[in-house]
Design a protein around this motif. Structure first.
Motif, PDB file in Angstrom:
ATOM      1  N   ARG A  30      43.047 -32.503  11.724  1.00 51.86           N
ATOM      2  CA  ARG A  30      43.367 -31.409  12.643  1.00 51.86           C
ATOM      3  C   ARG A  30      42.313 -31.292  13.746  1.00 51.86           C
ATOM      4  O   ARG A  30      42.624 -30.918  14.886  1.00 51.86           O
ATOM      5  CB  ARG A  30      43.471 -30.095  11.864  1.00 51.86           C
ATOM      6  CG  ARG A  30      43.778 -28.849  12.669  1.00 51.86           C
ATOM      7  CD  ARG A  30      45.158 -28.875  13.289  1.00 51.86           C
ATOM      8  NE  ARG A  30      45.226 -29.709  14.495  1.00 51.86           N
ATOM      9  CZ  ARG A  30      46.353 -30.163  15.024  1.00 51.86           C
ATOM     10  NH1 ARG A  30      47.500 -29.893  14.469  1.00 51.86           N
ATOM     11  NH2 ARG A  30      46.327 -30.904  16.111  1.00 51.86           N
ATOM     12  N   SER A  31      41.062 -31.603  13.421  1.00 56.59           N
ATOM     13  CA  SER A  31      39.977 -31.470  14.397  1.00 56.59           C
ATOM     14  C   SER A  31      39.842 -32.695  15.293  1.00 56.59           C
ATOM     15  O   SER A  31      39.098 -32.666  16.267  1.00 56.59           O
ATOM     16  CB  SER A  31      38.647 -31.228  13.675  1.00 56.59           C
ATOM     17  OG  SER A  31      38.228 -32.391  12.980  1.00 56.59           O
ATOM     18  N   SER A  32      40.561 -33.782  14.977  1.00 56.73           N
ATOM     19  CA  SER A  32      40.407 -35.017  15.744  1.00 56.73           C
ATOM     20  C   SER A  32      40.962 -34.856  17.157  1.00 56.73           C
ATOM     21  O   SER A  32      42.068 -34.331  17.351  1.00 56.73           O
ATOM     22  CB  SER A  32      41.138 -36.165  15.040  1.00 56.73           C
ATOM     23  OG  SER A  32      41.122 -37.332  15.852  1.00 56.73           O
ATOM     24  N   PRO A  33      40.215 -35.336  18.162  1.00 57.25           N
ATOM     25  CA  PRO A  33      40.726 -35.288  19.537  1.00 57.25           C
ATOM     26  C   PRO A  33      41.876 -36.259  19.761  1.00 57.25           C
ATOM     27  O   PRO A  33      42.518 -36.214  20.814  1.00 57.25           O
ATOM     28  CB  PRO A  33      39.495 -35.666  20.378  1.00 57.25           C
ATOM     29  CG  PRO A  33      38.657 -36.499  19.458  1.00 57.25           C
ATOM     30  CD  PRO A  33      38.853 -35.907  18.085  1.00 57.25           C
ATOM     31  N   LEU A  34      42.145 -37.124  18.777  1.00 60.37           N
ATOM     32  CA  LEU A  34      43.224 -38.103  18.911  1.00 60.37           C
ATOM     33  C   LEU A  34      44.595 -37.522  18.567  1.00 60.37           C
ATOM     34  O   LEU A  34      45.622 -38.148  18.832  1.00 60.37           O
ATOM     35  CB  LEU A  34      42.956 -39.315  18.008  1.00 60.37           C
ATOM     36  CG  LEU A  34      41.622 -40.041  18.216  1.00 60.37           C
ATOM     37  CD1 LEU A  34      41.491 -41.185  17.225  1.00 60.37           C
ATOM     38  CD2 LEU A  34      41.499 -40.553  19.647  1.00 60.37           C
ATOM     39  N   ILE A  35      44.614 -36.343  17.948  1.00 59.83           N
ATOM     40  CA  ILE A  35      45.868 -35.723  17.523  1.00 59.83           C
ATOM     41  C   ILE A  35      46.184 -34.546  18.429  1.00 59.83           C
ATOM     42  O   ILE A  35      45.361 -33.653  18.620  1.00 59.83           O
ATOM     43  CB  ILE A  35      45.779 -35.251  16.054  1.00 59.83           C
ATOM     44  CG1 ILE A  35      45.425 -36.427  15.147  1.00 59.83           C
ATOM     45  CG2 ILE A  35      47.100 -34.611  15.629  1.00 59.83           C
ATOM     46  CD1 ILE A  35      46.401 -37.582  15.194  1.00 59.83           C
TER      47      ILE A  35
END
Length: 332
Positions: free
Chosen positions: A152-157
């Motif tokens: 959820r915290s990933s900038p890729l999502i």
């Protein structure tokens, strides 16, 4: 349609286990939420359970697997696969699915070393941070919650992609909804907050370089590392030079001061291909962080997530019965 995909999925799964032969989903009702991207363990016992226990047709189930359904960081190779599954394969929602009786979770670091040694791999051949590298965990539930928070915290999502967490009972196929991805949409996770704070600190450090522009730069694929090093050296030198030039009487070079932004800083008529911007920024950021003796953004993003709340109460399981959920293709 009053229920969303996972709400209907959990309800149908529980009804199927209770003996309801009509339990199932209408996939056509959830076109806007399918296909589903799932990360699960490599345990072969899951082959007979998924995606049937979810009630999702195989053609709408993008199945990614690794040992222990582990995500080690927001920019890890697993996150790259999840991101590509959404961006390229059209995944609309993500689910991390752990399972009971996971052998990865039952294996301690010492046991893992013994098993590697039996394969001819000695301790000195393995990473120093064994637990972190292999993502060793003790609780199946906590592992799912941690992986879900990292994803959820990933900038890729994308922020509009729900990220759910499920635990499946390996003997019955019963689903336990640990993390409701619909409720976490729009929430600011702890890791992302740290990322923003680190970025703000880095921005303050680079204020003297307000005239620096990357808009017209092009870096060959094989030279990104060299260019990042050169940029890092140039920026550091300019910061030091500006600090010395602007230091007032009796003020030591490098002490805080109001430094005007130098102008005319240019690396040529170069362009950055869109697909390489992320790699360039990450590389330059790492180089700058090392030279400024500051933690990198990635390290901040990989900080341990906050401890989730107490584990959900254990639900008594019905007699072993593998769910056989129907895919209702007939119109309602």
């Amino acid at each position: 349609m009053s229920e969303r995909l996972f709400e209907a999925m959990i309800d149908a799964n529980h009804r199927a286990l209770a003996g309801d032969r009509d339990a199932g989903l209408h996939p056509a009702d959830y076109d806007e939420e399918l296909p589903l991207v799932a990360l699960t363990c490599v345990d072969a016992r899951l082959n007979a359970l998924l995606p049937q226990a979810l009630g999702v047709p195989p053609e709408q189930f993008i199945w990614l697997r690794n040992a222990g359904n582990i995500i080690t960081g927001p920019l890890s190779s697993t996150m790259r696969s999840l991101a590509l599954a959404c961006a390229v394969k059209g995944g609309k929602e993500i689910v991390i699915i752990g399972h009971t009786d996971c052998q990865v979770g039952k294996t301690s670091a010492l046991q893992l070393l013994d098993r590697f040694r039996a394969l001819g791999i000695e301790r000195h051949m393995l990473p120093d941070n064994l637990n972190e590298y292999f993502g060793i965990f003790a609780s199946d539930r906590q592992n799912v919650m941690k992986a879900t928070e990292i994803a959820r915290s990933s900038p890729l999502i994308g922020p509009k992609v729900p990220v759910h967490g499920l635990l499946i009972e390996i003997d019955t196929g019963r689903l336990e909804w640990l993390v409701n991805g619909y409720q976490t949409l729009g929430a600011v996770p702890s890791a992302l907050t740290q990322l923003a704070q680190t970025a703000e600190s880095a921005f303050d450090a680079l204020k003297p370089l307000a005239g620096f522009n990357l808009g017209e730069m092009k870096f060959p694929d094989t030279k990104i590392g060299e260019v990042a090093t050169a940029v890092g050296n140039e920026i550091l030198q300019r910061m030091q030079t500006a600090s010395v030039a602007q230091a007032g009487p009796g003020q030591q070079p490098g002490a805080p001061s109001k430094v005007s932004a130098p102008v005319g800083f240019n690396l040529g008529e170069l362009k950055v291909p869109p697909v390489k911007i992320g790699e360039l920024i990450q590389t330059v950021g790492d180089e700058l962080s090392q030279k400024l003796h500051r933690p990198t953004v990635i390290q901040g993003a990989q900080a341990k997530p906050s401890q989730p709340g107490a584990a959900p109460p254990k639900i008594p399981l019905p007699p072993p019965l593998r769910p056989k959920m129907h895919l209702r293709r007939d119109p309602k």
